[in-house]
Design a protein around this motif. Sequence first.
Motif, PDB file in Angstrom:
ATOM      1  N   THR A  44       0.795  -1.236   0.000  1.00 57.44           N
ATOM      2  CA  THR A  44       0.000   0.000   0.000  1.00 57.44           C
ATOM      3  C   THR A  44       0.823   1.279   0.000  1.00 57.44           C
ATOM      4  O   THR A  44       0.271   2.366   0.114  1.00 57.44           O
ATOM      5  CB  THR A  44      -0.933   0.040   1.217  1.00 57.44           C
ATOM      6  OG1 THR A  44      -0.140  -0.002   2.409  1.00 57.44           O
ATOM      7  CG2 THR A  44      -1.900  -1.133   1.198  1.00 57.44           C
TER       8      THR A  44
ATOM      9  N   PHE B 227      -0.308   6.147   4.631  1.00 55.73           N
ATOM     10  CA  PHE B 227      -1.711   6.028   4.207  1.00 55.73           C
ATOM     11  C   PHE B 227      -1.911   6.502   2.769  1.00 55.73           C
ATOM     12  O   PHE B 227      -2.970   7.035   2.421  1.00 55.73           O
ATOM     13  CB  PHE B 227      -2.647   6.786   5.154  1.00 55.73           C
ATOM     14  CG  PHE B 227      -2.699   6.198   6.525  1.00 55.73           C
ATOM     15  CD1 PHE B 227      -3.302   4.968   6.746  1.00 55.73           C
ATOM     16  CD2 PHE B 227      -2.132   6.854   7.602  1.00 55.73           C
ATOM     17  CE1 PHE B 227      -3.342   4.411   8.003  1.00 55.73           C
ATOM     18  CE2 PHE B 227      -2.172   6.309   8.882  1.00 55.73           C
ATOM     19  CZ  PHE B 227      -2.782   5.079   9.081  1.00 55.73           C
TER      20      PHE B 227
ATOM     21  N   ILE C 134      -5.111   2.524   0.777  1.00 58.15           N
ATOM     22  CA  ILE C 134      -5.716   1.595   1.731  1.00 58.15           C
ATOM     23  C   ILE C 134      -5.923   0.274   1.005  1.00 58.15           C
ATOM     24  O   ILE C 134      -6.523   0.236  -0.074  1.00 58.15           O
ATOM     25  CB  ILE C 134      -7.064   2.122   2.267  1.00 58.15           C
ATOM     26  CG1 ILE C 134      -6.886   3.491   2.919  1.00 58.15           C
ATOM     27  CG2 ILE C 134      -7.666   1.126   3.240  1.00 58.15           C
ATOM     28  CD1 ILE C 134      -6.026   3.500   4.151  1.00 58.15           C
TER      29      ILE C 134
ATOM     30  N   THR D 270      -6.827   7.094  -0.158  1.00 61.45           N
ATOM     31  CA  THR D 270      -7.355   7.619   1.100  1.00 61.45           C
ATOM     32  C   THR D 270      -8.366   8.728   0.833  1.00 61.45           C
ATOM     33  O   THR D 270      -9.394   8.825   1.509  1.00 61.45           O
ATOM     34  CB  THR D 270      -6.208   8.143   1.975  1.00 61.45           C
ATOM     35  OG1 THR D 270      -5.231   7.106   2.129  1.00 61.45           O
ATOM     36  CG2 THR D 270      -6.710   8.548   3.347  1.00 61.45           C
TER      37      THR D 270
ATOM     38  N   VAL E  70     -13.349   6.013   5.945  1.00 57.17           N
ATOM     39  CA  VAL E  70     -12.103   5.915   6.689  1.00 57.17           C
ATOM     40  C   VAL E  70     -12.384   6.081   8.172  1.00 57.17           C
ATOM     41  O   VAL E  70     -13.164   6.944   8.578  1.00 57.17           O
ATOM     42  CB  VAL E  70     -11.101   6.992   6.207  1.00 57.17           C
ATOM     43  CG1 VAL E  70      -9.840   6.965   7.054  1.00 57.17           C
ATOM     44  CG2 VAL E  70     -10.762   6.776   4.747  1.00 57.17           C
TER      45      VAL E  70
ATOM     46  N   VAL F  43      -7.629   6.772  11.327  1.00 57.65           N
ATOM     47  CA  VAL F  43      -6.910   6.938  10.071  1.00 57.65           C
ATOM     48  C   VAL F  43      -7.066   8.362   9.560  1.00 57.65           C
ATOM     49  O   VAL F  43      -6.106   9.006   9.134  1.00 57.65           O
ATOM     50  CB  VAL F  43      -7.398   5.930   9.017  1.00 57.65           C
ATOM     51  CG1 VAL F  43      -6.806   6.246   7.653  1.00 57.65           C
ATOM     52  CG2 VAL F  43      -7.034   4.510   9.434  1.00 57.65           C
TER      53      VAL F  43
ATOM     54  N   VAL G  60      -4.029  11.007   8.836  1.00 56.33           N
ATOM     55  CA  VAL G  60      -3.819  11.620   7.519  1.00 56.33           C
ATOM     56  C   VAL G  60      -3.840  13.135   7.631  1.00 56.33           C
ATOM     57  O   VAL G  60      -3.018  13.837   7.046  1.00 56.33           O
ATOM     58  CB  VAL G  60      -4.881  11.129   6.521  1.00 56.33           C
ATOM     59  CG1 VAL G  60      -4.797  11.917   5.215  1.00 56.33           C
ATOM     60  CG2 VAL G  60      -4.701   9.641   6.254  1.00 56.33           C
TER      61      VAL G  60
END
Length: 211
Positions: A159, A163, A166, A184, A193, A197, A201
């Motif tokens: 991935t 982030f 995902i 994301t 999300v 998370v 981010v």
Amino acid sequence: HEFDYGMPQLRLLENRLDCPLVCCNFRAGDDPEGYPFPPFVLRRIGDVNVAFVGITTPTTMYTSNPASFKDADGAYLYNFSSSQLAATLQRSIDAARAAGADVVAVLSHLGDADGVPTSLQVLSQISGADVVLDGHDHHVLPSLMAADKSGTKVPVSSTGTQFEKIGMLIIGQQHSVCTALLTTDSLKRRGCVSRAVADTVKAMELSDREA
């Protein structure tokens, strides 16, 4: 970097998690049964028994803090089974199947860089894994189909980092497996999300703007 601050700190963080740490090639001394963490866990997801088998790069011994793996006299207390990496993973896959796993997912921190045992190199020496969810090199791999020892094509997915993507592991009928990556941003727009998370981010975005 989980090992950078020593095993006591890692154990402290482990106790705060709501999921287990798994690693089949991290050993205490020369004891073949001396696993500081279980090699795999078995989870019932819907009507499917899924085994998650962990494996990490042996270069951790020197790319992390070497003192984390030594006693007061400088003798190593742990090892990463570097000379038997594929055999160690194979034993754990076989044990997971014997425990009733319908699907075996390898949680790999090996990556695909040259010069070290890569996820693809290890995959080519083992059989019985249905998917490899890889990391370590921060590369983005939606679903690379690679051959295992028997010639079976196995999806390998990664991935990226921070982030960037995902990952999705999709188990279909007759236990077929495929992977996909979602951005994301697209998940945030759809409200898919998790709060943790999304907050992470956001913090990264603020840090990038300040830099």
